[in-house]
Design a protein around this motif. Structure first.
Motif, PDB file in Angstrom:
ATOM      1  N   VAL A 266     -34.252  50.599  11.448  1.00  0.00           N
ATOM      2  CA  VAL A 266     -34.477  50.047  12.786  1.00  0.00           C
ATOM      3  C   VAL A 266     -33.399  48.897  13.082  1.00  0.00           C
ATOM      4  CG1 VAL A 266     -36.086  49.026  14.725  1.00  0.00           C
ATOM      5  CG2 VAL A 266     -36.823  50.400  12.639  1.00  0.00           C
ATOM      6  N   TYR A 267     -32.744  49.059  14.422  1.00  0.00           N
ATOM      7  CA  TYR A 267     -31.917  47.985  14.977  1.00  0.00           C
ATOM      8  C   TYR A 267     -32.659  47.252  16.054  1.00  0.00           C
ATOM      9  CZ  TYR A 267     -27.786  49.550  12.104  1.00  0.00           C
ATOM     10  OH  TYR A 267     -26.986  50.203  11.177  1.00  0.00           O
ATOM     11  N   THR A 268     -33.126  46.136  16.076  1.00  0.00           N
ATOM     12  CA  THR A 268     -33.754  45.447  17.143  1.00  0.00           C
ATOM     13  C   THR A 268     -32.806  44.810  18.088  1.00  0.00           C
ATOM     14  OG1 THR A 268     -34.581  43.782  15.912  1.00  0.00           O
ATOM     15  CG2 THR A 268     -35.964  45.332  15.777  1.00  0.00           C
ATOM     16  N   VAL A 269     -32.895  44.895  19.335  1.00  0.00           N
ATOM     17  CA  VAL A 269     -32.076  44.317  19.984  1.00  0.00           C
ATOM     18  C   VAL A 269     -32.793  43.565  21.364  1.00  0.00           C
ATOM     19  CG1 VAL A 269     -30.407  46.101  19.659  1.00  0.00           C
ATOM     20  CG2 VAL A 269     -31.777  46.287  21.581  1.00  0.00           C
TER      21      VAL A 269
ATOM     22  N   PHE B 278     -44.482  50.649  16.381  1.00  0.00           N
ATOM     23  CA  PHE B 278     -43.384  50.815  15.074  1.00  0.00           C
ATOM     24  C   PHE B 278     -44.173  51.502  14.135  1.00  0.00           C
ATOM     25  CE2 PHE B 278     -40.650  47.320  16.711  1.00  0.00           C
ATOM     26  CZ  PHE B 278     -39.696  47.764  16.705  1.00  0.00           C
ATOM     27  N   SER B 279     -45.724  51.280  14.131  1.00  0.00           N
ATOM     28  CA  SER B 279     -46.243  51.964  12.671  1.00  0.00           C
ATOM     29  C   SER B 279     -46.147  53.416  12.884  1.00  0.00           C
ATOM     30  CB  SER B 279     -47.528  51.523  12.868  1.00  0.00           C
ATOM     31  OG  SER B 279     -48.358  51.784  13.703  1.00  0.00           O
ATOM     32  N   ALA B 280     -46.124  54.071  14.030  1.00  0.00           N
ATOM     33  CA  ALA B 280     -45.988  55.400  14.101  1.00  0.00           C
ATOM     34  C   ALA B 280     -44.708  56.167  13.374  1.00  0.00           C
ATOM     35  CB  ALA B 280     -46.202  55.892  15.640  1.00  0.00           C
ATOM     36  N   PHE B 281     -43.646  55.373  13.307  1.00  0.00           N
ATOM     37  CA  PHE B 281     -42.745  55.938  12.756  1.00  0.00           C
ATOM     38  C   PHE B 281     -42.115  55.689  11.340  1.00  0.00           C
ATOM     39  CE2 PHE B 281     -41.913  54.836  17.256  1.00  0.00           C
ATOM     40  CZ  PHE B 281     -41.314  55.874  17.604  1.00  0.00           C
ATOM     41  N   LYS B 282     -43.362  55.034  10.459  1.00  0.00           N
ATOM     42  CA  LYS B 282     -43.273  54.756   9.047  1.00  0.00           C
ATOM     43  C   LYS B 282     -43.167  56.184   8.449  1.00  0.00           C
ATOM     44  CE  LYS B 282     -45.511  52.285   5.216  1.00  0.00           C
ATOM     45  NZ  LYS B 282     -46.747  51.666   4.775  1.00  0.00           N
ATOM     46  N   GLY B 283     -42.200  56.240   7.427  1.00  0.00           N
ATOM     47  CA  GLY B 283     -41.883  57.509   6.576  1.00  0.00           C
ATOM     48  C   GLY B 283     -41.177  58.392   7.444  1.00  0.00           C
ATOM     49  N   LEU B 284     -40.911  58.191   8.558  1.00  0.00           N
ATOM     50  CA  LEU B 284     -40.180  59.032   9.532  1.00  0.00           C
ATOM     51  C   LEU B 284     -38.621  58.439   9.707  1.00  0.00           C
ATOM     52  CD1 LEU B 284     -39.897  61.879  10.904  1.00  0.00           C
ATOM     53  CD2 LEU B 284     -40.744  60.554  12.931  1.00  0.00           C
ATOM     54  N   ALA B 285     -38.466  57.216  10.252  1.00  0.00           N
ATOM     55  CA  ALA B 285     -37.356  56.207  10.683  1.00  0.00           C
ATOM     56  C   ALA B 285     -36.663  55.871   9.156  1.00  0.00           C
ATOM     57  CB  ALA B 285     -37.492  55.413  11.686  1.00  0.00           C
ATOM     58  N   ARG B 286     -35.381  56.051   9.106  1.00  0.00           N
ATOM     59  CA  ARG B 286     -34.506  55.414   7.931  1.00  0.00           C
ATOM     60  C   ARG B 286     -34.414  53.950   8.232  1.00  0.00           C
ATOM     61  NH1 ARG B 286     -29.512  58.195   5.316  1.00  0.00           N
ATOM     62  NH2 ARG B 286     -31.010  59.973   4.984  1.00  0.00           N
TER      63      ARG B 286
ATOM     64  N   GLY C 184     -43.755  48.184   8.094  1.00  0.00           N
ATOM     65  CA  GLY C 184     -43.353  49.058   6.881  1.00  0.00           C
ATOM     66  C   GLY C 184     -41.974  49.630   7.201  1.00  0.00           C
ATOM     67  N   LEU C 185     -41.134  49.180   8.070  1.00  0.00           N
ATOM     68  CA  LEU C 185     -39.909  49.671   8.374  1.00  0.00           C
ATOM     69  C   LEU C 185     -38.440  48.743   7.868  1.00  0.00           C
ATOM     70  CD1 LEU C 185     -40.281  51.156  12.103  1.00  0.00           C
ATOM     71  CD2 LEU C 185     -40.663  52.470   9.745  1.00  0.00           C
ATOM     72  N   SER C 186     -37.560  49.430   7.465  1.00  0.00           N
ATOM     73  CA  SER C 186     -36.371  48.459   7.384  1.00  0.00           C
ATOM     74  C   SER C 186     -35.738  48.215   8.601  1.00  0.00           C
ATOM     75  CB  SER C 186     -35.233  49.341   6.480  1.00  0.00           C
ATOM     76  OG  SER C 186     -34.027  49.069   6.677  1.00  0.00           O
ATOM     77  N   ALA C 187     -35.614  46.934   8.900  1.00  0.00           N
ATOM     78  CA  ALA C 187     -35.299  46.546  10.192  1.00  0.00           C
ATOM     79  C   ALA C 187     -34.155  45.390  10.222  1.00  0.00           C
ATOM     80  CB  ALA C 187     -36.403  46.243  11.018  1.00  0.00           C
ATOM     81  N   GLU C 188     -33.333  45.249  11.253  1.00  0.00           N
ATOM     82  CA  GLU C 188     -32.491  44.257  11.305  1.00  0.00           C
ATOM     83  C   GLU C 188     -32.247  43.864  12.802  1.00  0.00           C
ATOM     84  OE1 GLU C 188     -28.111  44.709  10.184  1.00  0.00           O
ATOM     85  OE2 GLU C 188     -28.501  46.715   9.783  1.00  0.00           O
ATOM     86  N   PRO C 189     -32.032  42.679  13.258  1.00  0.00           N
ATOM     87  CA  PRO C 189     -31.745  42.191  14.601  1.00  0.00           C
ATOM     88  C   PRO C 189     -30.240  42.222  14.691  1.00  0.00           C
ATOM     89  CG  PRO C 189     -32.206  40.246  13.451  1.00  0.00           C
ATOM     90  CD  PRO C 189     -32.226  41.539  12.645  1.00  0.00           C
ATOM     91  N   VAL C 190     -29.650  42.966  15.930  1.00  0.00           N
ATOM     92  CA  VAL C 190     -28.151  42.998  16.312  1.00  0.00           C
ATOM     93  C   VAL C 190     -28.477  42.460  17.978  1.00  0.00           C
ATOM     94  CG1 VAL C 190     -27.795  44.719  14.807  1.00  0.00           C
ATOM     95  CG2 VAL C 190     -28.424  45.366  17.017  1.00  0.00           C
TER      96      VAL C 190
END
Length: 441
Positions: free
Chosen positions: A368-371, A358-366, A393-399
């Motif tokens: 994350v939905y985790t499934v 996930f750290s590779a996407f910091k500053g790039l991804a608005r 460092g990403l905004s994330a929520e489980p679905v």
């Protein structure tokens, strides 16, 4: 394609031999002797190891050889939806996935020869590879290593036409070690004395040194990316360069700058294996190469229909920090050409470094939905995976599922149509293709 017969055979084997990894060549060697050593009756073998890029290199090598008119067998692993994807048998006009009845018969024959002795399913299926590839005519066989190299069941081919080592980084540490030089030594185990070696682009100088030292010790004719061959972009084209000169080619159909190095390794490998690849064949190969779930653009299907209108959807099975970096770079390139908000829908398994990915996407991804990963018992629970994304460092929520994530996104989205990356595991990517109704063919 019906898959029942082969699936039944494999399910029975899994009941008898549930163990996943047990690194040794003793069992496969014993079994192959009972089968008459089919691995000694193969067409010239291009044997590919590495942490990342093995499958892409195999796809490019197949495209190159078929564009030049050669009949090619291909073995890759793991599969995405059906076991049959691991075996592409040579055919006029391009290789075809093995027919179910041919596959099932080969599995049954190998299982019978094994006589119920302890063995892993991968070893049985590797023996099936050698049976199929030795009994169907072809001019080349591309064989991807399953895990590691030295003790991988595919490493019984004594005289490969070429051994290829793609980028080496940390992965499968429980089996291969937690230092990159140790992993490089395991991958280098597929090199055979006096046989040609191609070393693809390496991020680690330590890994590169281990690979070169091993090749030199075994007196292998060796070409190294960045030293003896390379590829780069110029004027919207890909230029391949080696001691024979330059080839000005179209950009590969597989997106991402990292695919230049993968394509270059494949060109070098095919040449090192003794095949001539003309300029026109190389052009066709770059235009036609296909490798499902590696920055694959999904444009239709049941899941695609659930996404916000106009969304751009990408699927990638990359699952470790090294893969995360190249995927993020590929998406950053897309962002430069066509800016869109990036959303991740991620599922991963517990043997991988989730925060590192996930750290590779910091500053790039608005967001994350985790499934959950439905096709693996090792799937990380979606709430736990959400915490790992937050650690990076990403905004994330489980679905609950990919479908839920897409519908949630569709119902709440306000703004420019998003770019969506679905990925984090090949098992997960396979489940997505299955659910979308677009399995590999």
């Amino acid at each position: 394609m019906t898959t029942l017969a082969a699936d039944r055979e494999i399910e029975q084997l899994m009941t008898l031999h549930p163990k996943g990894f047990d690194l040794s060549l003793d069992r496969i060697t014993r079994l192959l002797e009972r089968l008459g050593n089919p691995q000694d009756r193969l067409p010239p073998v291009i044997h590919i190891a590495g942490t990342n890029g093995k499958g892409s290199c195999a796809a490019f090598a197949r495209a190159l050889l078929e564009a030049a008119g050669h009949l090619v067998h291909v073995h890759t692993s793991p599969h995405l939806v059906n076991w049959h994807e691991r075996y592409r048998l040579a055919a006029e006009g391009g290789g075809k996935l093995v027919d179910d009845d041919v596959f099932a018969e080969a599995i049954a024959r190998v299982a019978k020869a094994n006589q119920g002795q302890k063995i892993t399913v991968f070893e049985i299926l590797t023996a099936v590879t050698f049976i199929l590839f030795s009994e169907h005519p072809a001019e080349a066989a591309i064989i991807e290593v399953g895990l590691g190299g030295r003790f991988d069941a595919t490493n019984v081919v004594e005289r490969p036409a070429v051994s290829v080592i793609m980028p080496v980084s940390l992965d499968h540490e429980a089996y291969l070690g937690d230092r990159v030089e140790v992993i490089a030594a395991e991958k280098a185990g597929i090199m055979k004395r006096g046989c040609p070696v191609v070393i693809g682009a390496q991020e680690s100088e330590t890994a590169l040194e281990v690979l070169i030292e091993t090749a030199e010790r075994l007196d292998c004719p060796t070409v190294v990316y960045g030293q003896d061959f390379l590829a780069f972009e110029e004027n919207g084209r890909m230029v391949y360069q080696d001691e024979d000169g330059l080839m000005d080619l179209p950009l590969p159909r597989l997106p991402g700058r990292h695919q230049f190095a993968n394509a270059a390794a494949a060109i070098a490998a095919v040449k090192a294996a003794g095949f001539e690849i003309g300029h026109r064949a190389a052009e066709r190969a770059m235009a036609n190469v296909a490798w499902p779930a590696r920055m694959q653009k999904l444009t239709q299907g049941r899941l695609v229909d659930l996404a916000p209108k106009g969304a751009e959807i990408w699927l990638d099975g990359g699952h470790n920090p090294g893969a995360g970096v190249v995927i993020a770079e590929a998406l950053a390139e897309q962002e430069e050409k066509n800016p869109r908000p990036l959303i991740l829908i991620s599922g991963m398994i517990n043997t991988k470094d989730q925060s590192g990915y996930f750290s590779a996407f910091k500053g790039l991804a608005r967001h994350v939905y985790t499934v959950p990963v439905s096709k693996s018992d090792a799937g990380v629970p979606n709430d736990e995976l959400s915490l790992r994304a937050a650690d990076a460092g990403l905004s994330a929520e489980p679905v609950g599922s990919v479908a839920n994530a897409l519908m949630l996104l569709r119902d709440s989205w306000d703004g420019p149509a998003p770019r969506i990356l679905i990925g984090g595991s090949l098992y997960f990517a396979g489940a997505v293709l299955d659910e979308n109704g677009t399995p590999p063919t």
